[in-house]
Design an enzyme around this catalytic site. Structure first.
Site, mmCIF file in Angstrom:
data_model
loop_
_atom_site.group_PDB
_atom_site.id
_atom_site.type_symbol
_atom_site.label_atom_id
_atom_site.label_comp_id
_atom_site.label_asym_id
_atom_site.label_seq_id
_atom_site.Cartn_x
_atom_site.Cartn_y
_atom_site.Cartn_z
ATOM 1 N N ASP A 49 33.936 45.693 41.945
ATOM 2 C CA ASP A 49 33.278 45.241 41.814
ATOM 3 C C ASP A 49 33.103 44.090 43.125
ATOM 4 O O ASP A 49 33.924 43.462 43.974
ATOM 5 C CB ASP A 49 33.804 43.722 40.994
ATOM 6 C CG ASP A 49 32.675 42.578 40.877
ATOM 7 O OD1 ASP A 49 31.947 42.858 40.316
ATOM 8 O OD2 ASP A 49 32.901 41.447 41.558
ATOM 9 N N TYR A 54 28.184 39.341 49.910
ATOM 10 C CA TYR A 54 29.283 39.150 49.985
ATOM 11 C C TYR A 54 29.147 39.365 51.899
ATOM 12 O O TYR A 54 28.733 41.248 51.930
ATOM 13 C CB TYR A 54 30.631 40.351 49.569
ATOM 14 C CG TYR A 54 30.575 39.247 47.500
ATOM 15 C CD1 TYR A 54 30.410 38.261 47.347
ATOM 16 C CD2 TYR A 54 31.335 40.459 47.345
ATOM 17 C CE1 TYR A 54 30.690 38.165 46.236
ATOM 18 C CE2 TYR A 54 31.422 39.527 45.538
ATOM 19 C CZ TYR A 54 31.252 38.191 45.441
ATOM 20 O OH TYR A 54 31.573 38.449 43.848
ATOM 21 N N GLN A 177 30.619 38.173 33.720
ATOM 22 C CA GLN A 177 31.564 37.508 34.431
ATOM 23 C C GLN A 177 31.794 36.180 34.890
ATOM 24 O O GLN A 177 31.224 35.652 35.535
ATOM 25 C CB GLN A 177 30.954 38.759 36.183
ATOM 26 C CG GLN A 177 32.463 38.375 37.473
ATOM 27 C CD GLN A 177 32.231 39.099 38.733
ATOM 28 O OE1 GLN A 177 32.499 38.559 39.629
ATOM 29 N NE2 GLN A 177 31.852 40.327 38.106
ATOM 30 N N PRO A 207 41.265 35.658 38.643
ATOM 31 C CA PRO A 207 42.356 35.240 37.505
ATOM 32 C C PRO A 207 43.800 34.723 37.959
ATOM 33 O O PRO A 207 44.472 34.137 36.717
ATOM 34 C CB PRO A 207 42.445 36.392 36.959
ATOM 35 C CG PRO A 207 42.011 37.514 38.103
ATOM 36 C CD PRO A 207 40.740 37.066 38.771
ATOM 37 N N ASN A 295 49.207 43.205 40.958
ATOM 38 C CA ASN A 295 48.647 42.718 39.835
ATOM 39 C C ASN A 295 48.199 43.785 39.088
ATOM 40 O O ASN A 295 48.485 43.771 37.628
ATOM 41 C CB ASN A 295 47.423 42.581 40.873
ATOM 42 C CG ASN A 295 47.457 41.577 42.123
ATOM 43 O OD1 ASN A 295 48.100 40.354 41.878
ATOM 44 N ND2 ASN A 295 47.004 41.183 42.879
#
Ligand SMILES: NC(=O)c1ccc[n+]([C@@H]2O[C@H](COP(=O)([O-])OP(=O)(O)OC[C@H]3O[C@@H](n4cnc5c(N)ncnc54)[C@H](OP(=O)(O)O)[C@@H]3O)[C@@H](O)[C@H]2O)c1
Length: 333
Positions: A49, A54, A177, A207, A295
Site C-alpha cells: 500500500d 507520500y 481503508q 494497526p 509483524n
C-alpha cells in the site's frame, strides 16, 4: 501467510499488508526500504500500500523500484488519490481531472501498467460523487485500476457510493481503508455494520498505532533512537498525538498480555485487528526487516475471548470509539 478476500470481491489480499507512508522516500534510506520489501515478500506478504502524496511521490518511486523484477501477478499494488500533489487548484481532491492525472503519474512512478486497488484517500465534498465514481469506473474499464476502494469514509458516504454505483451501473467500491487499532475503534459503531452488510472489506491502517502498541515507548522516558517519534522529517509530528502519559501508562500492560499468549506485542496488536471479520488485511509499516518478520507472525493467529476482555479492561480509559471522528476535510486541502 494467510490470505483473505477483499470484502466480497474475488481479490485476495495477504492478512498482513506492507505500507510505506513516512518510511519510503523519507524516514529511511532506499536500501533499508528494499530490505523491508524483500522481507515482506519472503514472509508471503503480497499486498503493498502506498499513495500519490507520500513523500511527494518518492514513496511510489521507491516501492516501484523495490518491486522491479517481481512477477507482477504475484503482488497486489494499492495506491490512493486525494491529498495535494501540487499547489494548483486541481492538484488534489477527487475530480475527473485530478483522479485521471494522478493515476497516470502513479503508474509511471510505480513502473506498472495497472494498480490492483485504487483508493479515494478521503471524501471530497467539492466534487459530485457521480463524477468521482464515473471516473473510477472509466479507469477500471480501461484496465488501469482493477478494483476501487475508499479510505476514512463515513458509513453514510459508503452507502451513497454504493447506491449511486447501483443506479448508474458503475463499478462498486470493494474496500475501505480506515485507521483501526486497539486504541482507535471509531469504525466499530457505524462503518463496520454497513461494510459487513454490503461486503466491503476493511484494509486497516496503523494497526500498531505507529509503534505505540509495541511497548517501545515508555511513560516519562525519551523515545528510543531511530524510532518514528524521533523522525523530525514527518513521523514525530504524526505520532505525537499518542505520546501522552495516560496512553503510555495504559499500553505498558500489553507486553505481559502478549507474552501470556506466546506473541510479541506487535503481533498481539496486529492479530487484534484481524479478529474483526470485516477486516481483510492489516497494513503495517516498518523501518527494518526484523519488524516485517515480527509483524507477519500475526497472520492466522486466533485470540482467546478471555485475552480480548483483558485488553479491553487494560485500555478502558484510553480507547476512542466516537464514530464522528471519522472525517474528511470540509474543503480540499
Ligand atoms: N489511508 C490513510 O489515510 C493512511 C494513513 C496512515 C497510514 N496508512 C497506511 O498504513 C500503513 C501503516 O501505517 P503506519 O505506518 O502509520 O502505522 P503502523 O503500521 O501502526 O506503525 C508502523 C511503524 O511502527 C514501527 N514498527 C513496525 N513494526 C514494529 C515492530 N514489530 N516492533 C517495533 N516497532 C515497529 C515502525 O516505526 P519506527 O521503527 O520508526 O518506530 C513502523 O514504521 C502506512 O504505511 C500506509 O500504507 C494509510
Amino acid at each position: 501467510m494467510e490470505y483473505r478476500h477483499l470484502g466480497k470481491s474475488g481479490l485476495k489480499v495477504s492478512e498482513i499488508a506492507y505500507g510505506n507512508w513516512i518510511t519510503h522516500g523519507s524516514q529511511i534510506e532506499e536500501d533499508a526500504a528494499r530490505a523491508c520489501v524483500q522481507a515482506a515478500l519472503d514472509e508471503g506478504i503480497s499486498t503493498f500500500d502506498t499513495a500519490d502524496a507520500y513523500a511527494g511521490g518518492h514513496a511510489e518511486e521507491v516501492l516501484g523500484r523495490a518491486l522491479k523484477g517481481v512477477r507482477r501477478e504475484s503482488v497486489e499494488i494499492c495506491t490512493k488519490v486525494y491529498w495535494p500533489v501540487g499547489d494548483g487548484p486541481n492538484n488534489s481532491g477527487l475530480s475527473r481531472k485530478h483522479i485521471t492525472e494522478s493515476l497516470h503519474n502513479s503508474l509511471r512512478r510505480l513502473g506498472t501498467d495497472y494498480v490492483d486497488l485504487y483508493q479515494a484517500h478521503r471524501y471530497d465534498y467539492e466534487t459530485p460523487l457521480e463524477e468521482t465514481l464515473r471516473t473510477f469506473d472509466d479507469l477500471v474499464r480501461a484496465g488501469q485500476a482493477l478494483y476501487i476502494g475508499v479510505s476514512e469514509w463515513r458509513a453514510e458516504e459508503i452507502e451513497s457510493a454504493l447506491r449511486i454505483a447501483g443506479q448508474m451501473g458503475l463499478d462498486r467500491i470493494v474496500s475501505n481503508q480506515p485507521q483501526y487499532n486497539m486504541l482507535w475503534r471509531v469504525i466499530e459503531p457505524e462503518v463496520v455494520p454497513v461494510c459487513q452488510r454490503e461486503g466491503i472489506g476493511q484494509i486497516v491502517f496503523s494497526p500498531i498505532a505507529q509503534g505505540i502498541l509495541t511497548g517501545k515507548y515508555q511513560p516519562g522516558a525519551a523515545p528510543p533512537a531511530g524510532s518514528r517519534a524521533t523522525d523530525e522529517k514527518s513521523g514525530a509530528r504524526f505520532i505525537s498525538r499518542w505520546l501522552t502519559d495516560d496512553v503510555l501508562t495504559a499500553v505498558a500492560g500489553l507486553p505481559a498480555l502478549a507474552a501470556e499468549a506466546g506473541l510479541t506485542p506487535a503481533q498481539l496488536a496486529v492479530a487484534w485487528v484481524l479478529q474483526n471479520p470485516t477486516v481483510s488485511a492489516a497494513i503495517v509499516g516498518a523501518t527494518r526487516p526484523e519488524q516485517v518478520k515480527d509483524n507477519a507472525g500475526a497472520a492466522g493467529v486466533r485470540l482467546d475471548p478471555d485475552l480480548l476482555g483483558k485488553i479491553d479492561t487494560l485500555l478502558a480509559g484510553v480507547v476512542t470509539r466516537d464514530p464522528s471522528r471519522t472525517e474528511s476535510p470540509r474543503k480540499r486541502p
